[in-house]
Design a protein around this motif. Structure first.
Motif, mmCIF file in Angstrom:
data_model
loop_
_atom_site.group_PDB
_atom_site.id
_atom_site.type_symbol
_atom_site.label_atom_id
_atom_site.label_comp_id
_atom_site.label_asym_id
_atom_site.label_seq_id
_atom_site.Cartn_x
_atom_site.Cartn_y
_atom_site.Cartn_z
ATOM 1 N N THR A 59 35.172 -27.250 36.558
ATOM 2 C CA THR A 59 34.160 -27.035 37.590
ATOM 3 C C THR A 59 34.487 -25.799 38.418
ATOM 4 O OG1 THR A 59 33.693 -29.410 37.743
ATOM 5 C CG2 THR A 59 32.984 -28.034 39.586
ATOM 6 N N SER A 60 35.757 -25.639 38.740
ATOM 7 C CA SER A 60 36.199 -24.472 39.508
ATOM 8 C C SER A 60 35.984 -23.191 38.709
ATOM 9 C CB SER A 60 37.686 -24.612 39.875
ATOM 10 O OG SER A 60 37.903 -25.740 40.688
ATOM 11 N N ASN A 61 36.284 -23.248 37.410
ATOM 12 C CA ASN A 61 36.093 -22.082 36.536
ATOM 13 C C ASN A 61 34.616 -21.712 36.432
ATOM 14 O OD1 ASN A 61 38.509 -20.908 34.702
ATOM 15 N ND2 ASN A 61 38.985 -22.991 35.330
ATOM 16 N N LEU A 62 33.756 -22.724 36.369
ATOM 17 C CA LEU A 62 32.313 -22.465 36.285
ATOM 18 C C LEU A 62 31.791 -21.846 37.578
ATOM 19 C CD1 LEU A 62 31.107 -25.702 34.437
ATOM 20 C CD2 LEU A 62 31.020 -23.352 33.562
ATOM 21 N N PHE A 63 32.341 -22.294 38.716
ATOM 22 C CA PHE A 63 31.949 -21.721 40.005
ATOM 23 C C PHE A 63 32.360 -20.256 40.076
ATOM 24 C CE2 PHE A 63 33.044 -20.542 44.379
ATOM 25 C CZ PHE A 63 31.822 -20.746 45.008
ATOM 26 N N ILE A 64 33.590 -19.969 39.664
ATOM 27 C CA ILE A 64 34.084 -18.585 39.666
ATOM 28 C C ILE A 64 33.273 -17.743 38.683
ATOM 29 C CG2 ILE A 64 36.067 -17.105 39.156
ATOM 30 C CD1 ILE A 64 37.857 -19.454 39.980
ATOM 31 N N GLU A 110 10.834 -14.874 24.325
ATOM 32 C CA GLU A 110 11.239 -16.219 24.733
ATOM 33 C C GLU A 110 12.473 -16.647 23.948
ATOM 34 O OE1 GLU A 110 8.674 -19.819 24.057
ATOM 35 O OE2 GLU A 110 8.452 -19.668 26.239
ATOM 36 N N ARG A 111 13.459 -17.172 24.666
ATOM 37 C CA ARG A 111 14.697 -17.640 24.045
ATOM 38 C C ARG A 111 15.070 -19.018 24.589
ATOM 39 N NH1 ARG A 111 17.831 -13.452 21.606
ATOM 40 N NH2 ARG A 111 16.344 -11.829 20.985
ATOM 41 N N LEU A 112 16.016 -19.662 23.906
ATOM 42 C CA LEU A 112 16.534 -20.953 24.344
ATOM 43 C C LEU A 112 17.783 -20.742 25.186
ATOM 44 C CD1 LEU A 112 16.236 -23.159 21.115
ATOM 45 C CD2 LEU A 112 14.784 -23.233 23.146
ATOM 46 N N GLY A 113 17.774 -21.281 26.411
ATOM 47 C CA GLY A 113 18.915 -21.165 27.295
ATOM 48 C C GLY A 113 19.689 -22.457 27.380
ATOM 49 N N LYS A 114 20.357 -22.662 28.492
ATOM 50 C CA LYS A 114 21.164 -23.858 28.695
ATOM 51 C C LYS A 114 20.301 -25.116 28.563
ATOM 52 C CE LYS A 114 24.275 -26.107 31.977
ATOM 53 N NZ LYS A 114 24.904 -26.060 33.316
ATOM 54 N N SER A 115 20.815 -26.088 27.827
ATOM 55 C CA SER A 115 20.130 -27.370 27.593
ATOM 56 C C SER A 115 18.772 -27.194 26.922
ATOM 57 C CB SER A 115 19.974 -28.137 28.915
ATOM 58 O OG SER A 115 21.225 -28.379 29.522
ATOM 59 N N SER A 152 25.371 -26.118 26.001
ATOM 60 C CA SER A 152 25.847 -26.771 27.212
ATOM 61 C C SER A 152 26.293 -25.780 28.277
ATOM 62 C CB SER A 152 26.998 -27.735 26.891
ATOM 63 O OG SER A 152 28.097 -27.046 26.335
ATOM 64 N N MET A 153 26.268 -24.481 27.928
ATOM 65 C CA MET A 153 26.552 -23.425 28.899
ATOM 66 C C MET A 153 25.453 -22.373 28.827
ATOM 67 S SD MET A 153 30.696 -22.883 28.659
ATOM 68 C CE MET A 153 30.677 -21.754 30.076
ATOM 69 N N LYS A 154 25.319 -21.605 29.879
ATOM 70 C CA LYS A 154 24.297 -20.566 29.895
ATOM 71 C C LYS A 154 24.574 -19.542 28.797
ATOM 72 C CE LYS A 154 23.361 -20.744 34.879
ATOM 73 N NZ LYS A 154 23.430 -19.991 36.158
ATOM 74 N N PRO A 155 23.523 -19.010 28.200
ATOM 75 C CA PRO A 155 23.716 -17.975 27.181
ATOM 76 C C PRO A 155 24.252 -16.705 27.830
ATOM 77 C CG PRO A 155 21.401 -18.168 27.760
ATOM 78 C CD PRO A 155 22.106 -19.313 28.431
ATOM 79 N N GLY A 156 24.905 -15.865 27.024
ATOM 80 C CA GLY A 156 25.506 -14.662 27.581
ATOM 81 C C GLY A 156 24.990 -13.373 26.963
ATOM 82 N N ILE A 157 25.210 -12.272 27.687
ATOM 83 C CA ILE A 157 24.904 -10.949 27.146
ATOM 84 C C ILE A 157 25.866 -10.652 26.003
ATOM 85 C CG2 ILE A 157 24.884 -8.471 27.633
ATOM 86 C CD1 ILE A 157 24.033 -9.067 30.453
#
Length: 208
Positions: A6-11, A51-56, A143-148
């Protein structure tokens, strides 16, 4: 472990916001130059939105610099780009794709929270699968946001079929930590200056 993640995701989100905000400001001269070159070398809009598929599995529109002719997805191989010599790719588009500069506008997607600097690349909703067609293992990549950029981009990129990229994406999700993100970002910067083939028959980079 949950607290650490959770801390890593916040950072991660903090880095995404600060990085994309100052990144857009810093590279604005480059964005302007690219925009001018696109406009004076080909007819059509400056940006390509798809249009793309993102988190969840949530849908959003990714923003990229246009690198192909208008309505390229309705010409030739449609969504597939099998070679850098595809005649639908514009002259400036070939350069932008080879150096991944066409992805720079996605910093806006990161800034508003639809994407992250690092994460699995977002596929189009209908290819190669519908979201509900991914099995229990494969769906973990969402389960995580897509990235560049991401672990796949600095390892196999588009040189292997989609099915072989998914395990790499899942590995990233499972092993995620800030240090891993930093390593991937550093490798991404390095790859910008190293020319390599990014094409494979039946890849899913998208039409523009």
């Amino acid at each position: 472990m949950v607290i650490v993640r959770t801390s890593n995701l916040f950072i991660k989100r903090l880095i995404d916001f600060i990085g994309s905000f100052f990144g857009l400001i810093t590279i604005s001269p480059i964005l302007i130059i690219i925009a001018i070159l696109i406009k004076i070398t080909s007819r059509g809009p400056l940006f390509f939105k798809q249009e793309r598929l993102g988190k969840s599995g949530k849908r959003f529109k990714v923003i990229k610099f246009r690198t192909m002719v208008i309505n390229a997805e309705k010409i030739g191989n449609g969504l597939f780009i099998k070679t850098e010599n595809d005649n639908r790719i514009t002259k400036i588009g070939k350069f932008l794709r080879a150096n991944s500069l066409d992805e720079l506008p996605q910093l806006w997607n990161v800034l508003i929270g639809e994407m992250s600097l690092v994460g699995p690349r977002p596929p189009v909703p209908h290819h190669p699968y519908q979201y509900n067609d991914y099995n229990e293992f494969q769906v973990k990549r969402f389960s995580m946001k897509p990235g560049i950029t991401g672990l796949t981009q600095v390892t196999v990129r588009n040189s292997v079929p989609w099915e072989r990229r998914i395990p790499v994406d899942v590995k990233y999700v499972e092993d995620f930590n800030i240090l891993l993100d930093i390593k991937i970002l550093l490798k991404t910067f390095k790859k910008i200056f190293v020319k390599e083939s990014i094409y494979l028959e039946n890849n899913n980079k998208g039409s523009n």
